[in-house]
Design a protein around this motif. Structure first.
Motif, short mmCIF file in Angstrom:
data_model
loop_
_atom_site.label_atom_id
_atom_site.label_comp_id
_atom_site.label_asym_id
_atom_site.label_seq_id
_atom_site.Cartn_x
_atom_site.Cartn_y
_atom_site.Cartn_z
N TYR A 79 42.57 48.50 44.32
CA TYR A 79 42.82 49.06 43.14
C TYR A 79 41.73 49.83 42.62
N VAL A 80 40.64 49.91 43.24
CA VAL A 80 39.37 50.72 42.77
C VAL A 80 39.80 52.25 42.88
N GLY A 81 39.68 52.97 41.93
CA GLY A 81 40.06 54.58 42.00
C GLY A 81 41.25 54.72 41.21
N LEU A 82 42.14 53.62 41.33
CA LEU A 82 43.36 53.83 40.35
C LEU A 82 43.25 54.07 38.98
N THR A 83 44.12 54.45 38.26
CA THR A 83 44.18 54.64 36.63
C THR A 83 44.39 53.03 36.36
N ALA A 84 44.14 52.60 35.12
CA ALA A 84 44.09 51.35 34.64
C ALA A 84 45.80 51.05 34.69
N GLU A 85 46.47 52.01 34.01
CA GLU A 85 47.88 51.89 34.06
C GLU A 85 48.51 51.69 35.49
N GLU A 86 48.27 52.49 36.47
CA GLU A 86 48.95 52.37 37.73
C GLU A 86 48.47 50.97 38.31
N ALA A 87 47.16 50.79 38.06
CA ALA A 87 46.71 49.39 38.76
C ALA A 87 47.53 48.27 38.15
N GLU A 88 47.59 48.15 36.98
CA GLU A 88 48.33 47.34 36.26
C GLU A 88 50.10 47.10 36.71
N VAL A 105 44.42 30.90 38.26
CA VAL A 105 45.50 31.06 39.41
C VAL A 105 46.40 32.09 38.98
N GLY A 106 46.65 33.24 39.76
CA GLY A 106 47.38 34.35 39.27
C GLY A 106 46.81 35.38 38.59
N ARG A 107 45.42 35.45 38.35
CA ARG A 107 45.02 36.50 37.27
C ARG A 107 44.22 37.42 38.20
N ILE A 108 44.48 38.80 38.01
CA ILE A 108 43.52 39.79 38.53
C ILE A 108 42.80 40.20 37.43
N ASN A 109 41.60 40.70 37.72
CA ASN A 109 40.69 41.28 36.51
C ASN A 109 40.39 42.85 37.08
N PHE A 110 40.52 43.85 36.32
CA PHE A 110 40.05 45.03 36.43
C PHE A 110 38.93 45.44 35.56
N GLU A 111 37.63 45.96 36.07
CA GLU A 111 36.71 46.64 35.24
C GLU A 111 37.20 47.90 35.21
N VAL A 112 37.39 48.68 34.09
CA VAL A 112 37.68 49.87 34.06
C VAL A 112 36.90 50.85 33.19
N THR A 113 36.42 52.10 33.77
CA THR A 113 35.41 53.10 33.15
C THR A 113 36.17 54.40 33.25
N ASP A 114 36.12 54.87 31.94
CA ASP A 114 36.86 56.32 31.77
C ASP A 114 38.39 56.07 32.39
N GLY A 115 39.03 55.08 32.09
CA GLY A 115 40.29 55.03 32.26
C GLY A 115 40.61 54.61 33.93
N ARG A 116 39.51 54.56 34.74
CA ARG A 116 39.73 54.34 36.18
C ARG A 116 39.19 52.94 36.42
N VAL A 117 39.74 52.34 37.41
CA VAL A 117 39.20 51.01 37.91
C VAL A 117 38.02 50.95 38.71
N THR A 118 37.07 50.32 38.52
CA THR A 118 35.96 50.45 39.25
C THR A 118 35.55 49.20 39.86
N ARG A 119 36.16 48.05 39.60
CA ARG A 119 35.95 46.68 40.32
C ARG A 119 37.22 45.83 39.99
N GLY A 120 37.58 45.14 40.99
CA GLY A 120 38.56 44.18 40.74
C GLY A 120 38.31 42.89 41.09
N TRP A 121 38.63 41.75 40.71
CA TRP A 121 38.48 40.48 41.32
C TRP A 121 39.64 39.53 40.90
N VAL A 131 47.16 40.29 34.31
CA VAL A 131 46.04 41.16 34.44
C VAL A 131 45.32 41.25 33.31
N ARG A 132 43.90 41.36 33.63
CA ARG A 132 43.03 41.27 32.41
C ARG A 132 42.10 42.83 32.79
#
Length: 71
Positions: free
Chosen positions: A18-27, A53-69, A38-39
């Motif tokens: 998901y890294v590089g996607l916009t937060a909206e597209e990733a969600e 269980v079942g949760r994915i976390n996204f760190e978002v900078t300037d509207g784009r996912v920079t990390r997922g776990w 989705v957090r």
């Protein structure tokens, strides 16, 4: 004593994809791929560390996912 229920497995999905996607597209994609929660977080945000269980976390900078776990 009743047995504890077995939670369903996480989707077979790579959070790093998901890294590089916009937060909206990733969600949107995460929902389609079976993630139930989705957090979205800002870098350095203070978060609880319980595993869900079942949760994915996204760190978002300037509207784009920079990390997922998972969790």
């Amino acid at each position: 004593m009743a047995s504890l229920p077995t939670p369903p497995p996480d989707p077979q999905d790579d959070p790093a994809a998901y890294v590089g996607l916009t937060a909206e597209e990733a969600e949107r994609q995460a929902g389609k791929r079976g993630w139930t929660t989705v957090r979205t977080l800002q870098p350095g945000a203070m978060i609880t560390m319980e595993f869900l269980v079942g949760r994915i976390n996204f760190e978002v900078t300037d509207g784009r996912v920079t990390r997922g776990w998972k969790g």
